[in-house]
Design an enzyme around this catalytic site. Structure first.
Site, PDB file in Angstrom:
ATOM      1  N   LYS A 199       0.895  -1.370   0.088  1.00 64.96           N
ATOM      2  CA  LYS A 199       0.174   0.003  -0.040  1.00 64.96           C
ATOM      3  C   LYS A 199       0.775   1.224   0.087  1.00 64.96           C
ATOM      4  CE  LYS A 199      -1.565   2.686   3.094  1.00 64.96           C
ATOM      5  NZ  LYS A 199      -1.214   3.869   2.570  1.00 64.96           N
TER       6      LYS A 199
ATOM      7  N   CYS B 288      12.719  11.117   7.533  1.00 69.69           N
ATOM      8  CA  CYS B 288      12.950  10.778   9.202  1.00 69.69           C
ATOM      9  C   CYS B 288      14.429  10.913   9.725  1.00 69.69           C
ATOM     10  CB  CYS B 288      12.361   9.398   9.290  1.00 69.69           C
ATOM     11  SG  CYS B 288      12.608   8.199   8.253  1.00 69.69           S
TER      12      CYS B 288
ATOM     13  N   GLU C  22       9.514   1.226  10.723  1.00 70.79           N
ATOM     14  CA  GLU C  22      10.716   2.494  10.501  1.00 70.79           C
ATOM     15  C   GLU C  22       9.649   3.565  10.867  1.00 70.79           C
ATOM     16  OE1 GLU C  22      13.518   1.984  10.219  1.00 70.79           O
ATOM     17  OE2 GLU C  22      14.000   0.166   9.694  1.00 70.79           O
TER      18      GLU C  22
ATOM     19  N   GLU D  37       9.666  16.315  15.874  1.00 70.23           N
ATOM     20  CA  GLU D  37       9.789  16.358  14.526  1.00 70.23           C
ATOM     21  C   GLU D  37       9.331  17.209  13.573  1.00 70.23           C
ATOM     22  OE1 GLU D  37      10.914  12.547  11.679  1.00 70.23           O
ATOM     23  OE2 GLU D  37       9.003  12.364  12.826  1.00 70.23           O
TER      24      GLU D  37
END
Length: 477
Positions: free
Chosen positions: A176, A286, A252, A381
């Site tokens: 996906k 990331c 992850e 973040e």
């Protein structure tokens, strides 16, 4: 883009199908206008994809490793043949600069080359049992059907990084891709088919109903592994669902990478490294440097040099641009709020790049200085082109601040003396540390994090084992 036939964007059992959920638009972030309409897969489509993967599973697992290797190697070559088309497709749906997109295609293709080499290196072992009377035979076999869920920030590489090892290990997959960027995954799927991947080995379900599709996979007893790249928040939800069936998971998740500069660091190298670690892909990675800890003795000079480099960045779209738009209007709003919070707490803007006017989701690359340690821009973040600089003198206090986060994905250390740099790196709680370099990702090395940045590793030899089960045979002797 017409050659994509994206309105038949589900790839199930070797067939290109229309989804049961109608169509959804893919938008170019540089213009805020749709560039394609893609089939919207439903939970039923998700189950049909598993049916196809199950049908192909035994045949693919029994395919000699060399043949699986050849399929991956040919796909690597086809990605290079279509390098420019793929790069332009990534830029169109993701917004990143063409130079960044070209680099991503090369990096993404490398996973197919690496795992074509790893496919034929599956090892096992044979040993006498210590007590005597038996021999131990250890072997690795494919875990089974693997569900792969990828994010929008690297539309090619996040897919190849999972498909490569899964196919090398002998697994069939259901993928996906992110709803923001499904076109690149579909293009790579076409190349895999052209390279000889049998029908049903790689199945792709683009969808706007991510929860419905992924839940259908996690509830399906035939799905034996889930590999997810995305936010920590969604990762936690998926881990809860995976617990019900005890599914093998690789996660992850988010990052909050510190970028440490010591007093004796080579500032030219540190600034060059910062420009890559922070501004590649507009900071939407990331592993992006999230917070800069610069020694007070060099902070002014570092800030000035970084500021000059940032002000010189060409923001826009097309061949000359170095930084593109963010992925969405929401991203711009969210990151602007982080900057405002820092300024309200006493930070100031040291430098800012110029941004084109017009309809796209652009945000000016920004350097913030005098940033207090409790500012949201340091704690959260960012996922955008903002570099907050915090100064330090006391190394222990700095390391405490660096490690005071639930994330532990990447970190960067710039120090003049290598031994000192390695010592600092060993005190940082992160899965990966760039030492005197701003780029760390490499298909041959184990990518992954500690703490809430994830579980498992991708790339390297380790990445293959995420898709295998260990079996041991005890032989009577």
């Amino acid at each position: 883009m017409h050659h994509l036939e994206s309105d038949r964007g589900l790839h199930i059992g070797g067939q290109w199908l229309a989804g049961r959920g109608g169509l959804f638009d893919v938008v170019d972030p540089a213009t805020a206008t749709p560039i394609a309409a893609v089939s919207d897969g439903s939970p039923d489509d998700a189950t049909a994809a598993v049916d196809a993967a199950v049908q192909a599973a035994a045949g693919w697992a029994a395919t000699p490793p060399r043949e699986r290797s050849d399929v991956l190697r040919r796909t690597y070559e086809l990605m290079h043949r279509d390098h420019e088309d793929l790069a332009r497709l990534i830029t169109a749906e993701n917004g990143k600069s063409l130079s960044d997109a070209r680099a991503e295609v090369g990096y993404a293709a490398e996973f197919f080359r690496w795992y074509s080499e790893e496919a034929v290196r599956t090892e096992g072992r044979y040993s006498p049992a210590p007590a005597g009377g038996a021999r131990t035979l250890v072997t690795y076999r494919p875990v089974g059907v693997a569900a792969l869920v990828t994010p929008w920030n690297f539309p090619a590489a996040m897919a190849t990084r999972k498909i490569g090892p899964a196919l090398a290990a002998g697994c069939t997959v259901v993928l996906k891709p992110a709803a923001e960027t499904p076109l690149t995954a579909l293009a790579i799927t076409r190349l895999l088919a052209e390279a000889g991947a049998p029908d049903g080995v790689v199945n792709v379900v683009p969808t706007t109903d991510a929860a419905g599709v992924v839940s259908a996979w996690l509830a399906d007893s035939r799905v034996r592994a889930l590999s997810f790249t995305g936010s920590t928040q969604v990762g936690r939800l998926l881990l809860r669902q995976a617990a019900d069936r005890v599914v093998t998971t690789s996660m992850e998740l988010g990052g909050n990478a510190p970028f440490i500069v010591t007093a004796d660091a080579d500032l030219d190298a540190a600034v060059a490294g910062a420009m890559i670690a922070k501004f590649r892909g507009g900071g939407q990675a990331c592993v992006s440097a999230n917070r800069f800890y610069v020694h007070a003795d060099v902070a002014e000079e570092f800030t000035e040099r970084l500021g000059k480099a940032v002000e010189a960045l060409r923001v826009g779209t097309g061949d000359g641009a170095e930084v593109g738009p963010l992925i969405s209007e929401e991203a711009v709003t969210g990151i602007t709020a982080l900057i405002d919070d820092a300024l309200a707490r006493g930070a100031r803007v040291a430098a800012r790049a110029e941004v084109p006017g017009g309809p796209g989701y652009f945000l000016a690359p920004t350097v913030l200085t005098d940033v207090p340690a409790d500012a949201r821009v340091v704690r959260e973040e960012i996922f955008g082109p903002v570099a907050p600089i915090v100064t330090w003198r006391d190394e222990d206090a700095m390391l405490r601040a660096v490690n005071d986060t639930e994330m532990g994905l990447a970190a960067y250390v710039f120090a003049g003396e290598l031994q000192r740099a390695v010592d600092l790196a060993e005190h940082v709680d992160a899965g990966m540390v760039g030492i005197n370099r701003g780029a760390i990702s490499d298909p041959s090395a184990p990518f992954g994090g500690t703490k809430q940045s994830g579980l498992g590793r991708e790339g390297g030899h380790e990445g293959l084992h995420e898709f295998t089960e260990t079996q041991y045979l005890s032989l009577n002797w």
